[in-house]
Write a protein that holds these residues in place. Structure first.
Motif, PDB file in Angstrom:
ATOM      1  N   SER A  90       0.830  -1.208   0.000  1.00  0.00           N
ATOM      2  CA  SER A  90       0.000   0.000   0.000  1.00  0.00           C
ATOM      3  C   SER A  90       0.865   1.260   0.000  1.00  0.00           C
ATOM      4  O   SER A  90       2.000   1.244   0.491  1.00  0.00           O
ATOM      5  N   ASP A 158      -3.240  -1.568  -5.389  1.00  0.00           N
ATOM      6  CA  ASP A 158      -2.878  -2.835  -4.737  1.00  0.00           C
ATOM      7  C   ASP A 158      -4.089  -3.566  -4.187  1.00  0.00           C
ATOM      8  O   ASP A 158      -4.000  -4.744  -3.863  1.00  0.00           O
ATOM      9  N   SER A 159      -5.240  -2.910  -4.093  1.00  0.00           N
ATOM     10  CA  SER A 159      -6.464  -3.556  -3.637  1.00  0.00           C
ATOM     11  C   SER A 159      -7.344  -3.926  -4.828  1.00  0.00           C
ATOM     12  O   SER A 159      -7.032  -3.611  -5.975  1.00  0.00           O
ATOM     13  N   ALA A 222      -5.387  -5.157   0.235  1.00  0.00           N
ATOM     14  CA  ALA A 222      -4.411  -5.591  -0.759  1.00  0.00           C
ATOM     15  C   ALA A 222      -4.721  -7.007  -1.236  1.00  0.00           C
ATOM     16  O   ALA A 222      -4.917  -7.916  -0.436  1.00  0.00           O
TER      17      ALA A 222
END
Length: 482
Positions: A90, A158-159, A222
């Motif tokens: 993150s 990243d998610s 993430a």
């Protein structure tokens, strides 16, 4: 796993929770067969990812040291021997995110030589916990990435899933192919930990890669999608990258799927793609499907790397009609993993958690509430195994008996461990034969005991161990010097 993953089924319920007729004989003899050998054990452990480590760090002394001692002490605590750390992806540490050590994109994969890595010396508090673990002799550290940094992925963050740019079958990325860059990123993590006194022994590049974007609220943390074939493709890049950097001793772990059956499919894909020999351990969670009488289709070691009860409210109970948060339930689940899954490691989700997160459910072993902490019976169920079965132990044969669930191991020091769960409603007297015992210790866990040492265990002239009754729906672990 993390936070909103509450749609998945709760953890496996123990199948020994139903009532059985009382056993007919008052004493059962278990016979250990040292010539029958199964898997080698790497250990038992937990994670403090997503800044859970700060739950411990922020405790005032002496409670901070007490919790660390509970987790790692092999005489009075659980003696955990594996720490699973989340590798951050993150952009910062907002909320409970795990911040990346590469916060800014270098612009293109070809510019990774000029990448500006940043090591904060904290790693979301996980580095401190790892350093404490080393003091207790822990040697196995699993660095596991939930996702690559967002700029390396098809969805740009990243998610929310997305794929690593460049893997076969993924959407094309205008910025290019980031597979080698991601491998370099993981190597840099290993090097940062080395510089901080921690030797990473296992590296994973995925966490629950089967969690699709269409599962409501499933990946607001993430996450990164991958099939077995895509995983094999990246492993063929990561393996030589580790070797080139002088880290060929670090084992690649794959793939931490949400459930045992999904991981079986991914494992088969790794084998079919010719990547099996490049993998150190096959890793799986047990949320969407439990370990139930089938092993992973591999010649490699297998680890169960994450489990918990995500739905039940905080409980410190040992047995309440087979609840998925009960300590008794997890004693049985670990037994199943060791015997049916032939796992070499069994890990819980998080060691500690606060009262507010996820409505104070049972995904933690220890509740930290302000400056106080409370220990669950799940913790002591793990301790029955993790304190007695040490890394390097080999599982050996032992007779079973209706109503008793047993495992036996030979530790590296030559001691023999016998773990016994009584699934009946009456206490079970037993003796252990097949050993030339010299001395023995035993510990009991049930509703009234937390690894309580036995004062009655005895060794006969013929080496037979006895003198202990296993409580109804209780557990006793023996360590016998032979």
């Amino acid at each position: 796993m993390h936070l909103s993953y509450l749609l998945l089924t709760a953890a496996t319920r123990a199948t020994g929770s139903s009532l059985r007729p009382p056993r007919q004989s008052s004493t059962t003899t278990l016979t250990v067969n040292l010539d029958t050998k199964y898997q080698t054990i790497d250990g038992f452990g937990f994670s403090e990812a997503f800044q859970r480590a700060y739950n411990i760090y922020n405790l005032a002394e002496p409670k901070r040291s007490e919790v660390i001692d509970l987790l790692f002490n092999t005489s009075t605590g659980a003696g955990f021997s594996i720490v699973r750390n989340g590798i951050g992806s993150s952009p910062n540490s907002s909320s409970d995110w795990m911040n990346t050590h590469l916060p800014q994109s270098p612009g293109a994969p070809s510019a990774m030589g000029n990448a500006s890595y940043v090591w904060d010396g904290k790693d979301s508090g996980q580095l401190w916990v790892s350093q404490q673990a080393v003091k207790y002799g822990v040697k196995t550290f699993y660095g596991n990435a939930w996702s690559a940094p967002g700029f390396m992925k098809t969805n740009g963050r990243d998610s929310g899933g997305g794929n690593l740019c460049g893997v076969p079958g993924a959407l094309a990325c205008s910025s290019g192919d980031w597979r080698q860059a991601y491998a370099d990123y993981l190597v840099k993590y290993i090097q940062f930990y080395e510089q901080s006194g921690i030797n990473v022994t296992h590296i994973g590049f995925l966490n629950e890669p089967d969690m699709r974007d269409d599962v409501k609220n499933s990946t607001n943390y993430a996450s990164m999608l991958s099939t077995g074939q895509q995983s094999a493709d990246f492993i063929k890049i990561l393996h030589p990258t580790l070797a080139k950097a002088g880290h060929s001793h670090v084992h690649i772990a794959c793939c931490d799927a949400t459930g045992w059956n999904i991981q079986r499919n991914m494992t088969s894909a790794l084998v079919a793609a010719g990547a099996e020999d490049l993998v150190g351990v096959i890793t799986s969670h047990t949320y969407t499907s439990p370990i139930s009488g089938n092993t992973q289709p591999t010649t490699r070691k297998v680890w169960e790397t994450e489990c918990s009860d995500l739905s039940g409210g905080w409980s410190t109970a040992w047995y309440t009609t087979g609840s998925s948060g009960d300590g008794y339930t997890w004693a049985n689940n670990i037994w199943t993993g060791l015997t049916s899954g032939n796992v070499s490691a069994y890990l819980w989700w998080v060691g500690t958690q606060d009262k507010e997160t996820n409505r104070n459910n049972n995904e933690k072993l220890i509740l930290v509430d302000g400056q106080n902490y409370y220990v669950s019976k799940r913790f002591w169920a793990f301790a029955q195994y993790s304190r007695t079965i040490r890394p390097g132990a080999v599982r050996v044969g032992v007779t079973d008996n209706t109503g008793l669930r047993t495992t036996a191991f030979v530790n590296l020091d030559g001691s023999v461990v016998v773990n016994v769960i009584n699934t009946e409603t009456e206490p079970a007297g037993l003796t252990i034969a097949g050993l030339k015992g010299k001395a023995a210790n035993a510990w009991t866990t049930d509703a009234n005991n937390d690894m309580t040492p036995s004062t009655t265990v005895s060794v006969g002239a013929d080496g037979t161990v006895g003198g202990v009754k296993v409580p109804a729906r209780g557990m006793v672990s023996f360590v016998v010097t032979v």
